[in-house]
Design an enzyme around this catalytic site. Structure first.
Site, mmCIF file in Angstrom:
data_model
loop_
_atom_site.group_PDB
_atom_site.id
_atom_site.type_symbol
_atom_site.label_atom_id
_atom_site.label_comp_id
_atom_site.label_asym_id
_atom_site.label_seq_id
_atom_site.Cartn_x
_atom_site.Cartn_y
_atom_site.Cartn_z
ATOM 1 N N THR A 50 0.829 -1.207 0.000
ATOM 2 C CA THR A 50 0.000 0.000 0.000
ATOM 3 C C THR A 50 0.861 1.253 0.000
ATOM 4 O OG1 THR A 50 -1.689 -1.185 1.260
ATOM 5 C CG2 THR A 50 -1.843 1.208 1.211
ATOM 6 N N THR A 51 1.873 1.265 0.879
ATOM 7 C CA THR A 51 2.746 2.435 0.983
ATOM 8 C C THR A 51 3.529 2.658 -0.296
ATOM 9 O OG1 THR A 51 2.923 1.983 3.345
ATOM 10 C CG2 THR A 51 4.517 3.520 2.422
ATOM 11 N N TYR A 113 -13.064 -5.287 -1.539
ATOM 12 C CA TYR A 113 -14.277 -4.955 -2.293
ATOM 13 C C TYR A 113 -15.265 -6.104 -2.408
ATOM 14 C CZ TYR A 113 -17.373 -2.705 -5.640
ATOM 15 O OH TYR A 113 -18.475 -2.162 -6.246
ATOM 16 N N TYR A 139 -1.932 -10.538 5.320
ATOM 17 C CA TYR A 139 -2.066 -9.121 5.678
ATOM 18 C C TYR A 139 -3.535 -8.822 5.924
ATOM 19 C CZ TYR A 139 -1.547 -3.992 5.069
ATOM 20 O OH TYR A 139 -1.564 -2.634 5.229
ATOM 21 N N ARG A 144 -8.875 -0.821 5.224
ATOM 22 C CA ARG A 144 -8.722 -0.566 3.796
ATOM 23 C C ARG A 144 -9.520 -1.535 2.927
ATOM 24 N NH1 ARG A 144 -4.940 2.917 1.559
ATOM 25 N NH2 ARG A 144 -3.549 3.931 3.059
ATOM 26 N N LYS A 168 0.589 -10.049 9.169
ATOM 27 C CA LYS A 168 0.678 -8.616 9.455
ATOM 28 C C LYS A 168 -0.705 -8.202 9.912
ATOM 29 C CE LYS A 168 1.424 -4.070 7.325
ATOM 30 N NZ LYS A 168 1.672 -3.317 6.066
ATOM 31 N N ILE A 213 5.774 -4.367 10.407
ATOM 32 C CA ILE A 213 5.937 -3.866 9.037
ATOM 33 C C ILE A 213 5.487 -2.420 9.100
ATOM 34 C CG2 ILE A 213 5.205 -4.039 6.632
ATOM 35 C CD1 ILE A 213 4.974 -7.055 7.019
#
Length: 304
Positions: A50-51, A113, A139, A144, A168, A213
């Site tokens: 994402t980052t 989604y 993750y 999100r 994570k 992380i």
């Protein structure tokens, strides 16, 4: 779990992807970032998450960045590459790609989604590691993705698949992390629980977690490494002092959508002159008011 599975613990930086003004990938800036992290003692690098703005990168661009990461790092620390998708078939393909590019492990986010059930999550991840075997970090980031992978599902996956080596956990909940640790610490001693939330790193380590992380480690990697080492050595006063020192970054670097603030912070401080803070639409850079506010927060925290 296989005795050959790597153990992921310590500080892993989820690195940004520097861009030029025209949106092209800035490999010189990226090299400067990776070298700075390695010099700071980072345990490993997580790229194309994402980052790293992977959601706005083509598969060719992601391959370019992962390949560059592996080449620049050159075995000095592990490289973990984002390979997730909300299409299981695509996640399988991307897992195979990151393996072929030389990544040590993949980061597989919960499908977004389409909101699968717990059984759907289990089958998704089990299919990915069965068809494309590679050490895999799950993750869970419901903020999100709008889907929450529950501890029982994490444990079921870890027990049934030797390639699933860590999670994570980004709910920011100590209780959630404790639930996973209670179910894995004895039966799966090689399985690790990593914080995906920079606001509760020390809390997670204190209850037996294994690392983070991180986004804030872009600016304070040496302090986070020292904090975890102090906690594990029983020097709780030093660990707490370092936690208080680094904690303001968890607010400063998330006061706007990640990775907008961290890119601005790097460009204004640690990597000034070596990278810019360009982001890709639909993200936009900080305006002058926000930039001044961020600089003030960094200065007060001692990282400007």
């Amino acid at each position: 779990m296989s005795s050959k599975s790597p153990r992921f613990e310590g500080v892993y930086t989820a690195v940004v992807t520097p861009f030029h003004a025209d949106g092209a990938i800035d490999l010189d800036g990226y090299r400067a970032l990776l070298e700075d992290q390695i010099a700071g003692g980072v345990t490993g690098i997580v790229t194309c998450g994402t980052t790293g703005e992977a959601s706005t990168m083509s598969r060719e661009e992601r391959a370019k960045v992962i390949k560059a990461t592996v080449e620049i790092v050159n075995g000095r620390v592990p490289v973990i590459a984002g390979a997730g998708s909300n299409d299981t078939k695509v996640a399988v393909e991307q897992q195979a790609e990151v393996k072929a590019l030389g990544a040590d492990a993949s980061l597989q986010v919960t499908p977004w989604y389409n909101k699968p059930t717990q059984e759907g999550l289990y089958r998704h991840f089990a299919t990915v590691v069965e068809k494309s075997p590679l050490p895999t970090i799950l993750y869970n980031v419901p903020g999100r993705t709008s889907v929450d992978m529950l501890p029982d599902t994490v444990v079921r996956l870890a027990k049934g698949n030797e390639h699933i080596v860590a999670v994570k956990e980004a709910t920011g909940s100590i209780q959630r992390a404790q639930d996973i640790l209670c179910k894995t610490a004895t039966e799966l001693p090689g399985f690790t629980v990593l914080s995906g939330d920079d606001g509760f790193i020390l809390g997670l380590i204190a209850i037996g977690g294994h690392g983070v992380i991180s986004v804030t480690s872009h600016l304070c990697v040496a302090d986070l490494v020292a904090m975890i080492a102090a906690q594990r050595a029983g020097d709780h006063a030093r660990a707490q002092a370092l936690s208080r020192k680094t904690h303001p970054l968890a607010n400063a670097l998330f006061f706007r959508a990640n990775p907008i603030p961290v890119k601005a912070a790097l460009a204004m401080t640690r990597l000034k002159g070596k990278m810019h803070d360009h982001v890709r639409l639909p993200l936009v850079p900080l305006d002058d008011k926000d930039r001044a506010e961020l600089m003030g927060m960094l200065a007060r925290a001692g990282y400007a």
